[in-house]
Design an enzyme around this catalytic site. Sequence first.
Site, short mmCIF file in Angstrom:
data_model
loop_
_atom_site.label_atom_id
_atom_site.label_comp_id
_atom_site.label_asym_id
_atom_site.label_seq_id
_atom_site.Cartn_x
_atom_site.Cartn_y
_atom_site.Cartn_z
N LYS A 21 39.20 48.07 45.16
CA LYS A 21 38.13 48.97 45.59
C LYS A 21 36.91 48.20 46.10
O LYS A 21 36.39 48.47 47.18
CB LYS A 21 37.70 49.91 44.44
CG LYS A 21 38.83 50.76 43.89
CD LYS A 21 38.35 51.68 42.76
CE LYS A 21 37.80 50.95 41.55
NZ LYS A 21 38.79 50.12 40.82
N ARG A 96 34.60 58.57 37.42
CA ARG A 96 35.71 58.08 36.62
C ARG A 96 36.16 59.12 35.60
O ARG A 96 37.13 58.87 34.88
CB ARG A 96 35.26 56.83 35.87
CG ARG A 96 35.81 55.53 36.45
CD ARG A 96 35.20 54.42 35.64
NE ARG A 96 35.91 53.19 35.63
CZ ARG A 96 35.61 52.14 36.41
NH1 ARG A 96 34.70 52.25 37.34
NH2 ARG A 96 36.25 51.00 36.25
N ARG A 135 40.58 37.13 39.32
CA ARG A 135 39.39 37.53 40.06
C ARG A 135 38.17 36.66 39.75
O ARG A 135 37.88 36.36 38.61
CB ARG A 135 39.06 38.99 39.72
CG ARG A 135 37.66 39.42 40.16
CD ARG A 135 37.52 40.91 40.25
NE ARG A 135 37.71 41.63 39.01
CZ ARG A 135 37.75 42.96 38.94
NH1 ARG A 135 37.65 43.70 40.04
NH2 ARG A 135 37.93 43.55 37.78
N ARG A 169 34.06 37.77 35.37
CA ARG A 169 33.52 38.83 34.53
C ARG A 169 33.97 38.70 33.08
O ARG A 169 35.12 38.37 32.81
CB ARG A 169 33.93 40.19 35.09
CG ARG A 169 32.99 40.65 36.21
CD ARG A 169 33.52 41.80 36.98
NE ARG A 169 34.04 42.86 36.12
CZ ARG A 169 34.56 43.99 36.58
NH1 ARG A 169 34.60 44.20 37.89
NH2 ARG A 169 35.02 44.89 35.77
N ARG A 180 41.32 49.00 29.58
CA ARG A 180 40.81 49.55 30.84
C ARG A 180 41.87 50.35 31.56
O ARG A 180 41.60 51.39 32.16
CB ARG A 180 40.30 48.40 31.72
CG ARG A 180 38.99 47.85 31.19
CD ARG A 180 38.67 46.48 31.70
NE ARG A 180 38.44 46.45 33.12
CZ ARG A 180 38.42 45.32 33.83
NH1 ARG A 180 38.63 44.17 33.24
NH2 ARG A 180 38.18 45.37 35.11
#
Length: 228
Positions: A21, A96, A135, A169, A180
């Site tokens: 996203k 969400r 990431r 992160r 998650r």
Amino acid sequence: MGADKNTRPVLILLGPPGAGKGTQARRLEERFGLVQLSTGDLLRAAVAAGTEAGRAAKAVMEAGGLVSDQIVLDILADRLAEPDVAGGVILDGFPRTTVQAEALDEMLAAHGERVTGAISMEVDDAAMVERIAGRFTCGACGEGYHDSFKPTAVEGVCDACGGTEMKRRADDKAETVAARLEAYHAQTAPLIGYYEGKGLLDRVDAMGDIDAVTEALVVLVERLREPA
Ligand code: ADP
Ligand code: ADP
Ligand code: ZN
């Protein structure tokens, strides 16, 4: 985008963590003159600044849960009212929950606006885990990278700005990913049906490489821009 000429486009990117996203929102921003609005980024900024909302959100985010609707809605409402987003937004990571989706509809309706369209970025759970594990982002400009799928040209140096401080992160670790993913399936996935029911949903296969997904999204966004 959409038929109404006098309201700004409000585009939603739906999808699990790691779907791409943020990566795609940055590309669509440039291409369509929209502003990416990521509630994850806004919350991380609140945590870093140590605001009351940030202090309340920190532990929940580290555990991979969802921050309370009220906190997220307050932050989003403030951001949506700022002048730089008057030309249109791409919502990344919001809404969400159904409560957030309904609140967004009300918030927009109060100004004669509405959601232009929602695009569901569809990926397998396994791909999502792999994407999150690799990431990292540039600390200076926020450009996103991946150890295997989108490495920097020169190790440790941002292609976009030359920055050398790369960040990972705190919640992109194996222990948190399962939580998650669970939060996504339980609380966010139902929004696909929510927007489908309103005739506002498109789906994109987000398993392809980054450029292929961008191409598919551009086609959809172009279509949304045409008057109905
Ligand atoms: P999200 O915002 O949905 O959580 P990101 O855009 O941050 O996801 O992407 C997660 C990671 O996967 C990043 O490291 C990014 O570089 C990488 N990535 C994004 N899209 C793709 C893709 N289509 N194929 C492979 N890797 C991707
Ligand atoms: P990702 O796309 O990888 O899940 P985000 O940056 O969108 O990451 O979100 C990171 C974390 O911030 C989430 O796990 C959640 O704790 C919190 N968060 C972000 N957006 C929302 C939201 N709309 N509602 C509740 N919590 C949110
Ligand atoms: Zn950079």
